[in-house]
Write an enzyme that holds these catalytic residues in place. Structure first.
Site, PDB file in Angstrom:
ATOM      1  CG  HIS A 133      -0.339   0.294   2.437  1.00  0.00           C
ATOM      2  ND1 HIS A 133      -0.154  -0.863   3.367  1.00  0.00           N
ATOM      3  CD2 HIS A 133      -0.404   1.364   3.030  1.00  0.00           C
ATOM      4  CE1 HIS A 133       0.410  -0.158   4.526  1.00  0.00           C
ATOM      5  NE2 HIS A 133       0.258   0.954   4.619  1.00  0.00           N
ATOM      6  CG  ASP A 166       0.079  -4.072   2.990  1.00  0.00           C
ATOM      7  OD1 ASP A 166       0.231  -3.641   1.887  1.00  0.00           O
ATOM      8  OD2 ASP A 166      -0.058  -3.542   3.943  1.00  0.00           O
ATOM      9  CB  SER A 247       3.100   1.752   6.008  1.00  0.00           C
ATOM     10  OG  SER A 247       2.029   1.746   6.685  1.00  0.00           O
TER      11      SER A 247
END
Length: 403
Positions: A133, A166, A247
């Site tokens: 992402h 992910d 992230s």
């Protein structure tokens, strides 16, 4: 209202709110004084120090102390040279020294805006692990720039992306001599052990936070991919502060070994911008699940994932008047799948995979994602109220796609 979601890439150049300083309090009104007090006050200012010493000397004399002045007894702060002490093994300082050179900040600029995340260096020539992402957030044709711990920068391109886990790998261009991270084993992680998170929360690169492992195998569902497949993984839960921009950064043990990739958080509110902050509920994808996907991406292969071959839903159960989740109910069995070969039927309720209890459909999907195609597992399930077990060889979504 709580919400679990992936950490959005942090938008660059955020608005910085400067609090307004409170107005100064008005000076107190002048007080009338009797004649001579002003002069006495001035005299006090001029000789106050001497008066103070005299007073202290008088008190000390009455107390029988040989010291004749307060100033001779006063102690002041000492200034010492502490030196640059070496970091103790296993300390957060030692972990930071080892890991920081292997963590990067990733800035993505595309048609849907600009944001930033974090990444972990995998090779000295610039292969970097991050979240899908992070690289997908700015849309098609986005440009990426990687910032290294020494302050240098390099453009980067996408090597491969796997939305189901992910996971993404990017390649920094024209670099060498980088410091690869040490990859650990998430299967050896225990609840309560100390961990350190490293990344670029809110664009603040090279940020180190500490905490513990709060839970293991926490099923985290952060949405679906373009084909409707759920992104669910058995997360390592931690209370180390993780925020937007973290992230793709590593969660490491006290030896500095990467045990997970920070990916999502639980927030108490999404806020006006949709970016909630840390409330001590962060989730990392276990590195044991990530690395097989990384190997496939680097090799140029399409990533594969284990599957049983059933559609499932939550199976609510009434326990003393309270509705609680109780297993994953099988809705449909795919013909020729691993589940079909093992004899599973619609209506069966799966309650355990090996030793992992299953209380919901998300937990079943997350648990199976922790295995690889071809692995053998023991399934425990209920059929017509009776508990049964079967051994199943997990299939692959590559086979399902080919079929």
């Amino acid at each position: 209202m709580s919400d679990t979601h992936v950490l959005p890439p942090f938008p660059e150049e955020p608005h910085r709110h400067q609090p307004t300083a409170p107005a100064a309090a008005p000076p107190p009104p002048p007080r009338r004084r009797r004649g001579g007090l002003a002069a006495a006050a001035l005299a006090t200012v001029l000789v106050g120090g001497a008066a103070g010493f005299a007073g202290a000397a008088a008190y000390d004399g009455l107390a029988g102390d040989d010291t004749t002045a307060f100033g001779s007894r006063a102690e002041t702060s000492k200034v010492v040279d502490t030196g640059d002490q070496p970091a103790a093994d296993g300390s957060s300082e030692a972990v930071a020294e080892k890991v920081l050179p292997s963590v990067v900040r990733i800035v993505v600029d595309g048609s849907q805006g600009q944001g930033s995340g974090s990444g972990v260096i995998l090779s000295s020539d610039g292969k970097i692990l991050t979240n899908a992402h992070v690289v997908e957030g700015a849309g098609e044709g986005a440009e990426m720039t990687v910032s290294f711990n020494d302050g240098s920068h390099a453009p980067a391109t996408v090597v491969g992306v796997d939305s189901l886990t992910d996971t993404a790998v990017i390649q920094a261009e024209d670099v060498d001599g980088l410091t690869p991270a040490t990859i650990g084993t998430s299967g050896n992680v225990d609840v309560g052990q100390d961990v350190v998170a490293v990344g670029s929360p809110f664009g603040l690169d090279a940020t180190v936070t500490t905490g513990i492992v709060s839970a293991l195998d926490r099923p985290v569902n952060v949405g679906t991919d373009s084909e409707g497949n759920a992104t669910v993984y058995p997360a390592i839960q931690t209370d180390a502060a993780i925020n937007p921009g973290n992230s793709g950064g590593p969660l490491v043990d006290t030896d500095g070994n990467v045990i997970g990739i920070n990916s999502s958080i639980r927030t108490s509110t999404s806020g006006a911008t949709g970016q909630g902050g840390s409330i001590g509920l962060g989730f990392a994808i276990p590195i044991d699940e990530v690395m097989p996907i990384v190997d496939q991406l680097v090799a140029g292969d399409t990533p594969t994932h284990a599957l049983i071959g059933v559609s499932v839903r939550d199976n609510p159960s009434n326990d003393g008047g309270a509705v609680v989740p109780d297993g994953a109910a099988v809705g449909e069995v795919t013909a020729g799948s691993a589940a079909d070969d093992a004899g599973l039927e619609a209506g069966d309720v799966i309650t355990k995979v090996d030793d992992q209890l299953i209380t919901s459909s998300d937990e079943l999907v997350a648990t199976v994602r922790g295995y690889r195609p071809g692995d053998e597992v023991e399934l425990t399930y209920r059929r017509d109220g009776e508990e049964q077990t079967t051994t199943i060889t997990l299939g692959s979504d590559a086979e399902a796609s080919a079929g």
